[in-house]
Design a protein around this motif. Sequence first.
Motif, mmCIF file in Angstrom:
data_model
loop_
_atom_site.group_PDB
_atom_site.id
_atom_site.type_symbol
_atom_site.label_atom_id
_atom_site.label_comp_id
_atom_site.label_asym_id
_atom_site.label_seq_id
_atom_site.Cartn_x
_atom_site.Cartn_y
_atom_site.Cartn_z
ATOM 1 N N SER A 135 -4.539 -4.443 14.929
ATOM 2 C CA SER A 135 -5.630 -5.303 15.399
ATOM 3 C C SER A 135 -5.752 -6.667 14.720
ATOM 4 C CB SER A 135 -6.951 -4.538 15.324
ATOM 5 O OG SER A 135 -6.929 -3.477 16.262
ATOM 6 N N TYR A 155 -7.363 -5.827 23.016
ATOM 7 C CA TYR A 155 -8.635 -6.572 23.064
ATOM 8 C C TYR A 155 -9.084 -6.759 24.511
ATOM 9 C CZ TYR A 155 -8.399 -7.521 18.096
ATOM 10 O OH TYR A 155 -8.378 -7.358 16.724
ATOM 11 N N GLN A 156 -8.120 -7.174 25.359
ATOM 12 C CA GLN A 156 -8.532 -7.535 26.722
ATOM 13 C C GLN A 156 -8.914 -6.314 27.560
ATOM 14 O OE1 GLN A 156 -5.105 -9.829 27.559
ATOM 15 N NE2 GLN A 156 -3.989 -8.208 28.585
ATOM 16 N N GLY A 177 -0.946 -0.979 23.783
ATOM 17 C CA GLY A 177 0.145 -1.964 23.817
ATOM 18 C C GLY A 177 -0.348 -3.352 23.441
ATOM 19 N N HIS A 206 -6.995 2.272 7.486
ATOM 20 C CA HIS A 206 -7.145 0.806 7.372
ATOM 21 C C HIS A 206 -8.465 0.375 7.981
ATOM 22 C CE1 HIS A 206 -2.806 1.681 7.455
ATOM 23 N NE2 HIS A 206 -2.822 0.868 6.411
HETATM 24 P P1 FAD Z 1 -4.877 -0.348 15.380
HETATM 25 O O1 FAD Z 1 -5.479 -1.681 15.291
HETATM 26 O O2 FAD Z 1 -3.464 -0.209 14.931
HETATM 27 O O3 FAD Z 1 -5.808 0.636 14.564
HETATM 28 C C1 FAD Z 1 -5.415 1.958 14.297
HETATM 29 C C2 FAD Z 1 -6.416 2.560 13.330
HETATM 30 O O4 FAD Z 1 -6.145 3.945 13.171
HETATM 31 C C3 FAD Z 1 -6.356 1.938 11.935
HETATM 32 O O5 FAD Z 1 -7.638 1.859 11.376
HETATM 33 C C4 FAD Z 1 -5.508 2.965 11.172
HETATM 34 O O6 FAD Z 1 -5.717 2.950 9.780
HETATM 35 C C5 FAD Z 1 -6.046 4.233 11.787
HETATM 36 N N1 FAD Z 1 -5.160 5.394 11.630
HETATM 37 C C6 FAD Z 1 -3.968 5.605 12.250
HETATM 38 N N2 FAD Z 1 -3.471 6.799 11.879
HETATM 39 C C7 FAD Z 1 -4.356 7.331 10.996
HETATM 40 C C8 FAD Z 1 -4.406 8.549 10.271
HETATM 41 N N3 FAD Z 1 -3.436 9.466 10.364
HETATM 42 N N4 FAD Z 1 -5.463 8.781 9.444
HETATM 43 C C9 FAD Z 1 -6.470 7.863 9.347
HETATM 44 N N5 FAD Z 1 -6.468 6.691 10.022
HETATM 45 C C10 FAD Z 1 -5.424 6.442 10.833
HETATM 46 N N6 FAD Z 1 -4.124 -7.654 22.548
HETATM 47 C C11 FAD Z 1 -4.889 -8.409 23.390
HETATM 48 O O7 FAD Z 1 -5.724 -7.867 24.103
HETATM 49 N N7 FAD Z 1 -4.740 -9.767 23.435
HETATM 50 C C12 FAD Z 1 -3.813 -10.418 22.683
HETATM 51 O O8 FAD Z 1 -3.710 -11.647 22.749
HETATM 52 C C13 FAD Z 1 -2.976 -9.660 21.835
HETATM 53 N N8 FAD Z 1 -2.028 -10.256 21.070
HETATM 54 C C14 FAD Z 1 -1.266 -9.509 20.220
HETATM 55 C C15 FAD Z 1 -0.326 -10.142 19.407
HETATM 56 C C16 FAD Z 1 0.405 -9.418 18.486
HETATM 57 C C17 FAD Z 1 1.413 -10.127 17.617
HETATM 58 C C18 FAD Z 1 0.200 -8.022 18.359
HETATM 59 C C19 FAD Z 1 0.945 -7.221 17.336
HETATM 60 C C20 FAD Z 1 -0.727 -7.379 19.174
HETATM 61 C C21 FAD Z 1 -1.453 -8.095 20.123
HETATM 62 N N9 FAD Z 1 -2.381 -7.487 20.969
HETATM 63 C C22 FAD Z 1 -3.178 -8.247 21.791
HETATM 64 C C23 FAD Z 1 -2.489 -6.025 21.024
HETATM 65 C C24 FAD Z 1 -3.610 -5.488 20.158
HETATM 66 O O9 FAD Z 1 -3.524 -6.025 18.866
HETATM 67 C C25 FAD Z 1 -3.517 -3.953 20.102
HETATM 68 O O10 FAD Z 1 -3.465 -3.416 21.412
HETATM 69 C C26 FAD Z 1 -4.741 -3.374 19.401
HETATM 70 O O11 FAD Z 1 -4.956 -4.004 18.178
HETATM 71 C C27 FAD Z 1 -4.602 -1.874 19.189
HETATM 72 O O12 FAD Z 1 -5.781 -1.464 18.544
HETATM 73 P P2 FAD Z 1 -5.993 0.026 18.053
HETATM 74 O O13 FAD Z 1 -7.374 0.105 17.544
HETATM 75 O O14 FAD Z 1 -5.569 0.954 19.136
HETATM 76 O O15 FAD Z 1 -4.908 0.228 16.893
#
Ligand code: FAD
Length: 361
Positions: free
Chosen positions: A46, A337-338, A333, A35
């Motif tokens: 995200s 972002y923060q 979790g 994604h």
């Molecule tokens: P993701 O955004 O899930 O990205 C994962 C990536 O890995 C994607 O590109 C996916 O395609 C890729 N991927 C996974 N597995 C594979 C694979 N096997 N092969 C290829 N690609 C793969 N955080 C804050 O700091 N402040 C907030 O106010 C806040 N509010 C939130 C409100 C809600 C409703 C939610 C759901 C979350 C909130 N968060 C907040 C938390 C924050 O959104 C997440 O901690 C953060 O987005 C995680 O980011 P990430 O990059 O680790 O994961």
Amino acid sequence: MPKNIVVIGAGVAGLTTALLLSKRPGYKIHVAAKHMPGDYDIEYASPWAGANYMPVSISGTPAAKWDSNTWGPLADLAQNHPEAGFHFQECEIHSRAKDIGSATATWFAELLSSNPWFAKVVPNFRSLPKESLGPGIDSATSFTSVCINTAIYLPWLASQCLANGVTFKRATFEHIRDATAPGAHPSGKVDLVVNCTGLMASKLGGVEDETVVPARGQIVIVRNEAGKMLDVSGTDDGDNEACYVMTRAAGGGTILGGSYQKGNWESQPDPSLAVRIMKRAVAMCPSLTDGKGIEHLDIIRHGVGLRPVREGGTRIERETIGNVRVVHNYGAGGAGYQSSYGCAQDAVDLIEEVFEPRSRL
Ligand code: FAD
């Protein structure tokens, strides 16, 4: 010789790690992900985030260090880079004595404190006078925070990476070693893989981290404006429901939340939960609808995202899986972002250690 790095994941963790690494000399960075910014999917947390800076990390932990190290870069974006989709907004945290001991109040313990560690980090931290609080609220604090329009910020991060020579490709990996297969990196043999797969680290072959679970967050995005961010220690509708309001920068709408349903992978919005979210939001923040009911909310969309919660906190670690050198940055979790710059900085330091161990002695 430059080192060829594959970053798996284009969420806030993968993009921030790629961006910080791209500012160091000696790397050819390729982001490969299922994604990308612009997508909305249950496996991609995200885009669904509020997102704001509201630390729940406990003083003295690595998580508090990551949050603390992230405030400066986020404030800089809000102050100096309007094109990134940030703005400063006042944030009020409301506490109800009856929530003490509940799951949300326990999770929020530091946030609900009248003297949390971040009081010295964010501007204008203060306790609000009792007489200014609404019915049922026993105490409250306020501080200046930021609210991020994720629909602008994620593409902005990708653009900054592209400007620094990072390349991007869609790819879905069954196993982490697939990210080192011939052709996986446009510049040749892969020297290291950065694992930023979020919740899907629980399924990725070679990693399969069973301690990463979803905490389901349901939201309603509306056109109404809140004026300030509000959050309360609990709700009367169950331990795994929450109540918060934040207006995103640059026309991003107002997020009404929410829920924190651990272990729940359901991707579709629950209509009755949506009604409870809206009712709680207008009760807490009557200015949303000029004191009128939820039928005066102008809904843009309903949404569900899964926070990648990891027992023991975000994993920033080096590991060799088979013969693949890996640096992990996943499992943030509700704090992706923060904590983004603090986590990405530590991940980049680990990558540098892999290639120049002696320079760090
Ligand atoms: P993701 O955004 O899930 O990205 C994962 C990536 O890995 C994607 O590109 C996916 O395609 C890729 N991927 C996974 N597995 C594979 C694979 N096997 N092969 C290829 N690609 C793969 N955080 C804050 O700091 N402040 C907030 O106010 C806040 N509010 C939130 C409100 C809600 C409703 C939610 C759901 C979350 C909130 N968060 C907040 C938390 C924050 O959104 C997440 O901690 C953060 O987005 C995680 O980011 P990430 O990059 O680790 O994961």
